[in-house]
Each structure stands twice: as C-alpha cells, then as structure tokens.
Design an enzyme around this catalytic site. Sequence first.
Site, PDB file in Angstrom:
ATOM      1  N   SER A  11     -15.222  34.667  30.696  1.00 46.00           N
ATOM      2  CA  SER A  11     -13.876  34.520  30.131  1.00 46.00           C
ATOM      3  C   SER A  11     -12.960  33.835  31.133  1.00 46.00           C
ATOM      4  CB  SER A  11     -13.299  35.892  29.781  1.00 46.00           C
ATOM      5  OG  SER A  11     -11.906  35.775  29.530  1.00 46.00           O
ATOM      6  N   HIS A  36     -15.708  31.465  27.183  1.00 47.29           N
ATOM      7  CA  HIS A  36     -14.888  32.315  26.314  1.00 47.29           C
ATOM      8  C   HIS A  36     -13.407  32.090  26.603  1.00 47.29           C
ATOM      9  CE1 HIS A  36     -14.416  35.838  23.673  1.00 47.29           C
ATOM     10  NE2 HIS A  36     -13.412  36.191  24.480  1.00 47.29           N
ATOM     11  N   ASP A  38      -9.705  33.431  25.853  1.00 46.51           N
ATOM     12  CA  ASP A  38      -8.869  34.528  25.356  1.00 46.51           C
ATOM     13  C   ASP A  38      -7.481  33.984  25.078  1.00 46.51           C
ATOM     14  OD1 ASP A  38     -10.495  36.965  25.350  1.00 46.51           O
ATOM     15  OD2 ASP A  38     -10.703  36.591  27.484  1.00 46.51           O
ATOM     16  N   MET A  40      -3.840  34.566  23.738  1.00 43.10           N
ATOM     17  CA  MET A  40      -2.881  35.654  23.501  1.00 43.10           C
ATOM     18  C   MET A  40      -1.485  35.082  23.298  1.00 43.10           C
ATOM     19  SD  MET A  40      -4.170  38.309  26.426  1.00 43.10           S
ATOM     20  CE  MET A  40      -5.926  38.516  26.775  1.00 43.10           C
ATOM     21  N   HIS A  69     -11.369  33.307  21.146  1.00 42.79           N
ATOM     22  CA  HIS A  69     -10.973  34.625  20.637  1.00 42.79           C
ATOM     23  C   HIS A  69      -9.457  34.621  20.459  1.00 42.79           C
ATOM     24  CE1 HIS A  69     -10.460  39.170  21.773  1.00 42.79           C
ATOM     25  NE2 HIS A  69     -10.084  38.917  20.536  1.00 42.79           N
ATOM     26  N   MET A  71      -6.104  36.190  19.728  1.00 41.98           N
ATOM     27  CA  MET A  71      -5.298  37.416  19.672  1.00 41.98           C
ATOM     28  C   MET A  71      -3.872  36.989  19.356  1.00 41.98           C
ATOM     29  SD  MET A  71      -7.048  39.278  22.953  1.00 41.98           S
ATOM     30  CE  MET A  71      -7.808  37.777  23.587  1.00 41.98           C
ATOM     31  N   MET A 140     -14.509  45.007  20.759  1.00 41.39           N
ATOM     32  CA  MET A 140     -13.703  45.119  21.965  1.00 41.39           C
ATOM     33  C   MET A 140     -14.005  46.453  22.649  1.00 41.39           C
ATOM     34  SD  MET A 140     -12.045  42.319  22.289  1.00 41.39           S
ATOM     35  CE  MET A 140     -11.002  42.832  23.672  1.00 41.39           C
ATOM     36  N   ASP A 178     -16.696  42.568  24.535  1.00 45.95           N
ATOM     37  CA  ASP A 178     -15.696  42.004  25.442  1.00 45.95           C
ATOM     38  C   ASP A 178     -14.884  43.134  26.062  1.00 45.95           C
ATOM     39  OD1 ASP A 178     -13.670  40.654  26.745  1.00 45.95           O
ATOM     40  OD2 ASP A 178     -12.991  39.519  25.009  1.00 45.95           O
TER      41      ASP A 178
END
Length: 224
Positions: A11, A36, A38, A40, A69, A71, A140, A178
């Site tokens: 990540s 990966h 992330d 956000m 991913h 979020m 998660m 994750d």
Amino acid sequence: MAARVFRIAPSILSANFARLGDEVAAVVAAGADMIHFDVMDNHYVPNLTVGPLVCEAIRPLTKNVIDVHLMVSPVDRIIPDFARAGANIISFHPEASGHVDRTVGLIHDSGCKAGLVLNPATPLSYLDHIVHKLDLVLIMSVNPGFGGQEFIAHALDKLRAARRRIDDTGREIMLEVDGGVNAANIAAIARAGADTFVAGSAIFGSKDYRETISRMREALKSVH
C-alpha cells in the site's frame, strides 16, 4: 484442486511521497504483485490521501495491477476518473454507495474489475445479492483511515466465512485483506482464506523491501 495463488500488494499509503515513483519501482523490483492505492476523502474516513492524478502518474512506471481502494462518499462520481487513470481493480464500501449493484456495474462498464470492501463492523450479508458479480472481496482488518494499525483478530473469522461464500459461487473471486498484515501473521491470515494481502508499513517501513516480501512468501509456503 489448483494451488492457491497468493498476491502481495504493498500500500503506497505508507510510502515516502516525496519519492513515490521510486518507491513503486522499488517494491515492484522486490517482488510485489500489485500496487494498492488507498484513496481517502476526509469525509467517509478521517484522512485525505491521493486522487486520480497520482494514479495516472504511477501507471507508466509499472505493468503490475493497480488495485484502487476507494474510501470516498459518494463513490460513483470518481470511479470513471480512476479507470481512465489506469486502475485495474476498483473497490468501494457499500455504505458509500447509494446502489451497490449500480456501482459494481459502473466499475465494470469503466473497464475495471470490481471489489466490495467490508469494514470490521460491516456484515457479510452485503454479499448476499452481489457476490456473483464481484471480482474481489476486501475484508478490512483495521478500521479504515490510517496506516500502521494493528490487525483485528476477529477478521480471521470473517475471512473464513467470506471464503465459504466465495467458494460456494464456484467463481474466481479474490479474497483480499487490508490492515496490520506482516510476515508474522500472514500465514494465519492465508489459512483463514485470504489470497491477496495488502501490506503498507510492514513493507515500506522496513529497511529492505525484497527481504520483507521474501519473508512473507516464505511464511505463505506453509499454507496449502
């Protein structure tokens, strides 16, 4: 039955952002299978990270799968942007979507594989009417928002239950985990059913990325 394929997905949340391109190249050279992202938004989760422009900048640096991913809430608006930026897999949280089935369809229509992400307190029942359309389920094992958290042990039970649901479909669906994954616990996580492992601080916080990924692979050899 075919041998399980294990994938390690560093990540970039834990990478050095001042030299992100070099960091991505380094983990790929060290044996990473996927990268990966992330993403956000400081709304769905209490943190703000990277957007499609960063994905677009990284895409030419690697042929590896880019695993995004999201979020973010609402989620649909940003999906085509990440698809155009070079994402291969796009995963989202059901709480961030007005219509889960429609969001999965949007991801597929954008040319990407689709994943559903379940937080520690999000029930597996969200899979009941959509698992047959998914390419990936992400469990998660921390509450999303920040890197460096400890693995929540209850996630092992959830992984076992998710594995059963996936196997019952008879389809090839990745089961990703994750949060708090490291060389010491990766074998136990794999035994619970995971085949794809997101690791941030365990890899980027180590002095030798290749050695760390090698130790993870060595631990996975004990899992059948």
